[in-house]
Enzyme design. Structure first.
Site, PDB file in Angstrom:
ATOM      1  N   GLU A  73     -73.340  21.273  68.619  1.00 46.24           N
ATOM      2  CA  GLU A  73     -74.236  21.694  67.607  1.00 46.24           C
ATOM      3  C   GLU A  73     -73.541  21.074  66.174  1.00 46.24           C
ATOM      4  OE1 GLU A  73     -75.183  25.380  65.957  1.00 46.24           O
ATOM      5  OE2 GLU A  73     -73.125  26.225  66.434  1.00 46.24           O
ATOM      6  N   LYS A  86     -71.994  20.375  62.717  1.00 46.97           N
ATOM      7  CA  LYS A  86     -71.074  21.078  61.732  1.00 46.97           C
ATOM      8  C   LYS A  86     -71.528  21.157  60.196  1.00 46.97           C
ATOM      9  CE  LYS A  86     -66.043  21.285  60.650  1.00 46.97           C
ATOM     10  NZ  LYS A  86     -66.291  21.974  59.185  1.00 46.97           N
ATOM     11  N   ASP A 140     -72.157  21.811  56.574  1.00 49.62           N
ATOM     12  CA  ASP A 140     -71.373  21.521  55.128  1.00 49.62           C
ATOM     13  C   ASP A 140     -71.728  22.542  54.182  1.00 49.62           C
ATOM     14  OD1 ASP A 140     -69.107  20.773  54.047  1.00 49.62           O
ATOM     15  OD2 ASP A 140     -70.295  18.592  53.536  1.00 49.62           O
ATOM     16  N   TYR A 145     -73.953  30.730  63.692  1.00 53.16           N
ATOM     17  CA  TYR A 145     -73.397  29.860  64.650  1.00 53.16           C
ATOM     18  C   TYR A 145     -72.340  30.827  65.780  1.00 53.16           C
ATOM     19  CZ  TYR A 145     -70.115  28.728  60.858  1.00 53.16           C
ATOM     20  OH  TYR A 145     -69.233  28.664  59.922  1.00 53.16           O
ATOM     21  N   LYS A 164     -65.484  15.341  63.246  1.00 54.44           N
ATOM     22  CA  LYS A 164     -66.131  15.073  61.961  1.00 54.44           C
ATOM     23  C   LYS A 164     -66.557  13.774  61.770  1.00 54.44           C
ATOM     24  CE  LYS A 164     -63.937  17.112  58.658  1.00 54.44           C
ATOM     25  NZ  LYS A 164     -63.983  18.174  57.469  1.00 54.44           N
ATOM     26  N   CYS A 194     -79.703   7.595  19.804  1.00 57.31           N
ATOM     27  CA  CYS A 194     -80.384   7.513  21.170  1.00 57.31           C
ATOM     28  C   CYS A 194     -80.943   6.211  21.273  1.00 57.31           C
ATOM     29  CB  CYS A 194     -81.830   8.437  20.529  1.00 57.31           C
ATOM     30  SG  CYS A 194     -83.097   8.331  22.136  1.00 57.31           S
ATOM     31  N   CYS A 204     -84.936   6.075  20.677  1.00 55.36           N
ATOM     32  CA  CYS A 204     -85.536   5.920  19.164  1.00 55.36           C
ATOM     33  C   CYS A 204     -84.618   5.761  18.124  1.00 55.36           C
ATOM     34  CB  CYS A 204     -86.204   7.304  19.024  1.00 55.36           C
ATOM     35  SG  CYS A 204     -85.055   8.632  19.154  1.00 55.36           S
ATOM     36  N   CYS A 242     -80.758  13.748  22.124  1.00 61.88           N
ATOM     37  CA  CYS A 242     -81.558  13.482  21.084  1.00 61.88           C
ATOM     38  C   CYS A 242     -82.646  14.415  20.508  1.00 61.88           C
ATOM     39  CB  CYS A 242     -82.532  12.168  21.628  1.00 61.88           C
ATOM     40  SG  CYS A 242     -83.749  11.859  20.338  1.00 61.88           S
ATOM     41  N   CYS A 275     -89.283  11.538  19.972  1.00 59.42           N
ATOM     42  CA  CYS A 275     -88.761  10.260  20.525  1.00 59.42           C
ATOM     43  C   CYS A 275     -89.565   9.920  21.807  1.00 59.42           C
ATOM     44  CB  CYS A 275     -87.283  10.748  21.171  1.00 59.42           C
ATOM     45  SG  CYS A 275     -86.713   9.534  22.490  1.00 59.42           S
TER      46      CYS A 275
HETATM   47  S1  IVH Z   1     -67.942  27.845  65.127  1.00 64.65           S
HETATM   48  C1  IVH Z   1     -63.148  29.482  65.387  1.00 64.65           C
HETATM   49  N1  IVH Z   1     -69.879  26.261  64.546  1.00 64.65           N
HETATM   50  O1  IVH Z   1     -66.326  24.961  60.540  1.00 64.65           O
HETATM   51  C2  IVH Z   1     -64.251  28.949  64.526  1.00 64.65           C
HETATM   52  N2  IVH Z   1     -68.223  26.376  62.839  1.00 64.65           N
HETATM   53  O2  IVH Z   1     -63.222  24.161  60.641  1.00 64.65           O
HETATM   54  C3  IVH Z   1     -65.631  28.901  65.136  1.00 64.65           C
HETATM   55  N3  IVH Z   1     -68.700  25.253  60.712  1.00 64.65           N
HETATM   56  O3  IVH Z   1     -65.010  28.100  58.880  1.00 64.65           O
HETATM   57  C4  IVH Z   1     -66.802  28.216  64.272  1.00 64.65           C
HETATM   58  N4  IVH Z   1     -70.557  24.535  61.223  1.00 64.65           N
HETATM   59  O4  IVH Z   1     -67.108  27.449  58.541  1.00 64.65           O
HETATM   60  C5  IVH Z   1     -68.601  26.547  64.312  1.00 64.65           C
HETATM   61  N5  IVH Z   1     -71.537  24.948  64.219  1.00 64.65           N
HETATM   62  C6  IVH Z   1     -70.485  25.384  63.735  1.00 64.65           C
HETATM   63  C7  IVH Z   1     -70.036  25.252  62.519  1.00 64.65           C
HETATM   64  C8  IVH Z   1     -68.734  25.742  62.050  1.00 64.65           C
HETATM   65  C9  IVH Z   1     -69.624  24.637  60.148  1.00 64.65           C
HETATM   66  C10 IVH Z   1     -67.366  25.659  59.903  1.00 64.65           C
HETATM   67  C11 IVH Z   1     -66.774  26.913  59.638  1.00 64.65           C
HETATM   68  C12 IVH Z   1     -65.710  27.041  60.029  1.00 64.65           C
HETATM   69  C13 IVH Z   1     -65.127  25.651  60.015  1.00 64.65           C
HETATM   70  C14 IVH Z   1     -64.183  25.456  60.841  1.00 64.65           C
END
Ligand code: IVH
Length: 666
Positions: A113, A115, A117, A226, A314, A408, A411, A426, A431
């Protein structure tokens, strides 16, 4: 009575279902208007029958006074981190390690899945009720952000029935902000003279770590779950089963996962996700590959602070190099000046970038960006182009540090710097740039929603002298519009029709459309439900505005001084005369059992302080923050303050929650 209780329950279920449809399934089934009606009916019933109010009601999300500091709390099980890698090659190496450790000849199944942010959070549900939310912290100990997390509508306060017999369910996930919401938030930060957030992740993290839950409540936060922490009375066999199960219980999951039979498939998932990332409504910074079977996960265990059963692959941040041709200064609706770097076009992450905001003078100084500089740019959190740094080796000779002009650019009036703000402004209300932006705000989707009049059209209309103020839109004729360059019959017709349609609006939209400084949608809603008509709002004193929950001193001052201006009052009048109809919110007055009574509330009561205030107001009473001769009752909860002594001194009756409830019903 029984019927009332049943209806309250029904409304709560309806609201929860619609929150679920919206935030989890991303498939709203009703309009915001219908949703608000359910909410208003529930508030009204709970107002009349406070004995039925419970902490898990959707009306109880916001409340409480700001905290002095977050309490620290230990996670039952540590929140670990993942090993990061940056290439698909490392997904294969991970797969090799897993197979070697398990002594497995065949392939291992993976749950893949994105990751997300954002900010990692742990939600603790006891018998299906959200009892606590903690940040990750150092992994062992986090901060208790329960009051803030309760305000996030994407997160259920109570799970569906099947989950209500599970003694303990700890759910982990990421709180984040959608890119579109982030853009809108930053725009209003900028307008209010506050520093913008660098990216959606910072905005999400900053919003959760607010000491005042009301601020968090006003921020558009989301969550995707997750993983799990401690569990009691429930077991899962696989990551996929966990994912499906928690979604059924009402928890938000992104549903972007894929179960993969082997490493090839996981690599494919990585490549596909990399291609799709820009099209997603939120930021992701890679993919997470997890062994799907939980038995195998147990067998694999941990090394140091990371699980052996998962890895994060990543994405490289996408950067580009280009040259700053110029630094332009834009003037916003409230007169705020924003410097923008104009650059040689460069492709980054599949889009051509020519502009990057430099936010303000402080930011320019910090990065020392000059005209002629070669710069590294990237899309901040994937959305907004940002200058990362100047390539100093490539700086041409004879460049000068850039300073925003003291006048400005639109104006030529001198600009102001307000104490405590980073932006220059301004202050000329006439303006041309301010006027133009105010007009654009007035017609925008969340304001009067005159959808066929776009920015371009407004520029043309202003240039042609057709509109200089809001009311001018409603005086436009088909011929006026046709006189604009490149304007066809059909589109001119559409413009006139959409202005026509936009004559009918609601009070919160109208207030928001006026573009008063600090009055965003949230504040407009608060004002609308408090005053219920534009005339009453105009008549309000500054003190009155200041006393409304959720409206601070600075905001009250801005509203008061704007609406006091005769020119604006006249404009509002003209708008109405030209047929702008403002639909006032329906009064949700429960009954008037408290009419004429003023209460002072002190101590901890069974429901949130703001809910108590609403209750008093809905029943016709008033609240005040200090005890005086005008006070009729002091309503005291647990550990009340010195207000009790003051009441006794003045001979004012002090009542408890039970007595108060009887008074409401009398
Ligand atoms: S599983 C043991 N799934 O990534 C940790 N983590 O570097 C298992 N994160 O602190 C986490 N998306 O904040 C998991 N789909 C995802 C994630 C995810 C973001 C973050 C999470 C964790 C960090 C780990």
């Amino acid at each position: 009575m029984k019927d009332v209780k049943a209806r309250i329950q029904e409304l709560r279920d309806l609201i929860r279902t619609h929150d679920y449809n919206y935030y989890v399934l991303d498939k709203p089934q009703i309009t915001d208007f219908e949703y608000d009606k359910f909410f208003a009916e529930l508030s009204e019933l709970e107002g009349k029958y406070p004995e039925f109010v419970t902490g898990d009601s959707p009306t109880q999300r916001v409340g409480g006074e700001p905290l002095a500091a977050f309490k620290k709390a230990k996670h039952r099980l540590p929140m670990l981190s993942l090993q990061n890698s940056y290439s698909t090659h490392e997904i294969r190496e991970f797969d090799e390690r897993v197979k070697r450790f398990l002594g497995s000849a065949g392939s291992v199944e993976y749950f893949c899945e994105p990751k997300f942010d954002g900010l990692a959070i742990e939600l603790v549900y006891e018998r299906g009720h959200l009892v606590r939310a903690l940040t990750r912290g150092d992994g062992e100990t986090g901060e208790d952000v329960t009051l803030n997390v309760r305000t996030i509508r994407a997160i259920p306060l109570v799970l569906s029935k099947e989950a209500r017999n599970i003694p303990l369910l700890e759910i982990r996930g990421e709180i984040l902000m959608f890119k579109e919401d982030f853009r809108a938030l930053n725009e209003s930060q900028q307008e209010e003279g506050l520093a913008p957030f660098a990216n959606p992740r910072n905005a999400a993290a900053g919003s959760v770590r607010q000491l005042d839950p009301k601020i968090t409540a006003a921020r558009p936060l989301r969550m995707y779950c997750y993983a799990f922490g401690a569990l009691e009375g429930v077991r899962f066999r696989s990551q996929a089963e966990f994912n499906d199960q928690i979604a059924e219980w009402g928890l938000p999951t992104a549903r972007l996962h894929q179960v993969c039979k082997n490493a090839d498939c996981a690599v494919e998932f990585y490549n596909d996700t990399l291609k799709r990332r820009h099209a997603l409504p939120f930021d992701i910074d890679g993919v997470v590959v997890k062994v799907n079977s939980l038995n195998l996960q147990d067998e694999l265990g941990f090394i140091a602070r990371s699980p052996r059963w998962a890895t994060a692959a990543k994405f490289q941040p996408e950067q580009g190099q280009t040259i700053v041709k110029d630094i332009a200064v834009q003037v916003g609706r409230t007169g705020a000046l924003t410097p923008v770097a104009i650059m040689e076009p460069v492709r980054v992450g599949g889009v051509t970038i020519t502009h990057a905001t430099l936010h303000n003078q402080d930011e320019i100084d910090r990065k020392d960006v000059r005209i002629g500089d070669t710069v590294i740019i990237q899309r901040a959190g994937d959305v907004i182009p940002e200058i990362v740094r100047v390539v100093s080796e490539k700086r041409p000779t004879h460049t000068k540090p850039f300073r925003l002009s003291r006048n400005c650019p639109a104006c030529d009036n001198p600009v102001e710097k307000i104490e405590g703000e980073v932006v220059l402004r301004c202050a000329n209300p006439l303006c041309p740039a301010v006027v133009r932006e105010s007009l654009k705000h007035f017609v925008s989707r969340r304001a009067m929603d005159i959808d066929k009049v776009g920015d371009r059209t407004i520029d043309q209309m202003v240039d042609a002298g057709l509109v200089t103020r809001f009311s001018d839109f409603y005086k436009l004729t088909l011929n006026d519009v046709l006189s604009l360059e490149r304007q066809g019959e059909k589109s001119a017709q559409n413009i006139i029709e959409s202005i026509e349609k936009g004559r009918h609006t609601t009070l919160p939209r109208f207030i928001y459309a006026l573009g008063i400084r600090f009055v965003g949608e949230q504040t407009a809603k608060i004002l609308a439900s408090h005053f219920r008509s534009i005339e009453k709002l105009i008549a309000a004193t500054e003190e009155e505005l200041d006393q409304i929950a959720g409206i601070g001193e600075r905001v009250a001052h801005s509203i008061y001084s704007s609406l006091k201006q005769k020119a604006l009052q006249k404009e509002i009048d003209v708008l109405q005369k030209l047929g702008v109809e403002i639909e006032n919110p329906k009064s949700i007055k429960a009954s008037a059992t408290l009419a004429g009574l003023t209460f002072v509330v002190t101590g901890t009561l069974p429901i949130e302080r703001n809910a108590v205030k609403d209750l008093i107001e809905q029943n016709g009473g008033k609240t005040s923050s200090s005890v005086s001769k005008k006070t009729n009752y002091v309503l005291a909860g647990d550990s009340p303050g010195s207000k009790i002594e003051k009441a006794q001194e003045l001979g004012i009756p002090v009542i408890d929650w039970g007595e108060f409830q009887r008074l409401v019903k009398s």
